[in-house]
Design an enzyme around this catalytic site. Structure first.
Site, PDB file in Angstrom:
ATOM      1  N   SER A 179       0.796  -1.223   0.000  1.00  0.00           N
ATOM      2  CA  SER A 179       0.000   0.000   0.000  1.00  0.00           C
ATOM      3  C   SER A 179       0.828   1.273   0.000  1.00  0.00           C
ATOM      4  CB  SER A 179      -0.937   0.009   1.206  1.00  0.00           C
ATOM      5  OG  SER A 179      -0.202  -0.099   2.406  1.00  0.00           O
ATOM      6  N   HIS A 207      -5.393  -3.264  -2.562  1.00  0.00           N
ATOM      7  CA  HIS A 207      -5.114  -2.290  -3.626  1.00  0.00           C
ATOM      8  C   HIS A 207      -5.087  -2.875  -5.036  1.00  0.00           C
ATOM      9  CE1 HIS A 207      -4.381   1.076  -0.940  1.00  0.00           C
ATOM     10  NE2 HIS A 207      -3.913   0.154  -0.103  1.00  0.00           N
ATOM     11  N   LYS A 238     -11.716   0.851  -2.175  1.00  0.00           N
ATOM     12  CA  LYS A 238     -10.633   1.489  -2.949  1.00  0.00           C
ATOM     13  C   LYS A 238     -11.045   1.483  -4.430  1.00  0.00           C
ATOM     14  CE  LYS A 238      -7.649   0.055   0.798  1.00  0.00           C
ATOM     15  NZ  LYS A 238      -7.862   1.201   1.682  1.00  0.00           N
TER      16      LYS A 238
END
Ligand SMILES: Cc1ncc(COP(=O)(O)O)c(C=O)c1O
Length: 392
Positions: A179, A207, A238
């Site tokens: 990340s 992610h 996300k």
């Protein structure tokens, strides 16, 4: 009063070290947002595909709230699952090609809940040194022995696994796409390590989900090792533009976690509006529109990495939208960030404990919605401030 003085001293210490954090108010649509009356370019959001603003998600949220209410009312074990929860889990399992999936209220809740449910006293957790805080917290909460291996070093991991034996459960856990660094874990080697040392492998793809691999299935899919990962965790907050998280896994593990993951058992489940938005987001990510957005994101990533390189920064050639600009000390990092804000660019500084001491950085994130000229301007300004501060 004495207690407040203790807290004040702690705050003073954080301020002295350049580690004090405060909140900024930001409104408007990505990637241009309003801050205190000024329009600034957002370069630090995880809304990689721009789905948080997508009309299909907004409409799904509104309709689900109108039909089913604002809250789910209780934990699923108490008042039951909503059909939307089950539909979303079926869709996640189909997307990931697993027997089952289980929803969690956030990535933080998934990592702490799953890790602490799987491992306990007498067990060993092998965790990459740069793993996300929620993985570390899950490991600490579990009471298992925590063995941290050097970043992305499967050979070192193998040696540590040979050294730390025992009859208990053994769990390897890693970020898939890191990340704060934007690099990718060597999942094939880690899967070999897990197989040879008889351990479970859990991968946090907070992610990579939505942006990497076929249909955005994630990092393990991109690397062709999805079937070798026992637990694939991902988030809806996300690239999927919504909120919440999931794990994709076997029926056996799902059954176990429903019983033992405390963040699942003891927490009110995701509300209808959020669950409906996640479902639409997932369908979008799997569709031709999703492919188009991933294509745009990939172009922007390659463009921005090249532009930063052109300014003199050392930027590896990776396909990921997380691009750190390493500065080192927290005070210079925050000065870098605040000078960029004066130039209408919102790019947060990242400091310990989010990253190890001495590695404070600006963490740039590219979105599919960024226009080439916006990225060009951002790179020029970052280069100019970097030179002012002697970072390049
Ligand atoms: C690698 C990683 N895992 C887990 C999380 C937590 O996810 P969430 O924001 O859904 O709690 C994050 C988000 O910050 C993350 O970067």
């Amino acid at each position: 009063m004495h207690q407040n003085a203790i807290i004040q001293r702690r705050i003073d210490e954080l301020q002295k070290q350049g580690l004090f954090r405060s909140l900024k108010t930001v409104t408007g649509s990505d990637p241009l947002v309003d801050m205190a009356g000024r329009q600034v370019l957002l370069l630090c959001s995880n809304n990689y595909l721009g789905l948080a603003e997508h009309p299909v998600l907004k409409q799904a949220s509104a309709e689900a709230a109108a039909s089913f209410g604002a809250s789910s009312g209780a934990s699923r074990l108490v008042s039951g699952s909503m059909p939307l929860h089950e539909e979303l889990e079926t869709e996640v399992a189909d997307w990931k090609g697993t027997e089952a999936a289980l929803l969690f209220n956030s990535g933080y809740a998934a990592n702490t809940g799953v890790i602490a449910a799987l491992a306990g006293r007498g067990d060993v957790i092998f965790s990459d040194r740069l793993n996300h805080a929620s993985i570390i917290d899950g490991a600490l909460l579990s009471g298992a022995r925590l063995v941290r291996y050097p970043h992305n070093d499967a050979q070192a991991l193998d040696k540590l696994m040979k050294k730390h034996g025992g009859n208990g459960l053994r769990l390897i856990v890693t970020d898939a796409l890191f990340s704060m660094d934007g690099d990718i874990a060597p999942l094939a080697q880690l899967a070999d390590c897990a197989r040879l040392n008889d351990a479970l492998l859990m991968v946090d793809d907070a992610h990579g989900g939505g942006i990497l691999g076929e249909q955005g299935r994630g990092t393990a899919d991109l690397l062709g090792v999805a079937a070798a990962v026992d637990i694939r965790m991902g988030t809806f907050g996300k690239a999927l533009g919504s909120f919440g998280a999931y794990i994709a896994t076997s029926r056996l593990l799902r059954d176990y976690l429903i019983n033992r993951a405390r963040s699942f058992v003891f927490s009110t489940s995701l509300p209808p509006a959020v669950t409906a938005a996640s479902l639409k987001a997932l369908r979008l990510v799997r569709s031709a529109d999703g492919e188009l957005l991933r294509g745009r994101l990939a172009e922007n990533v390659s463009l921005f990495r090249g532009l930063l390189r052109g300014e003199g920064f050392v930027i590896p050639d990776l396909p990921t939208p997380i691009i750190p600009i390493k500065v080192g000390d927290p005070l210079t990092t925050m000065e870098f960030s605040s000078r960029l804000l004066k130039r209408e660019i919102l790019l947060q500084g990242i400091r310990p404990p989010t990253v190890p001491p001495g590695t404070s950085r600006l963490r740039c994130t590219v979105m599919a919605l960024h226009r080439p000229e916006q990225l060009q301007r951002a790179a020029t300004e970052i280069g100019a401030v970097g030179r002012e501060l002697g970072v390049i």
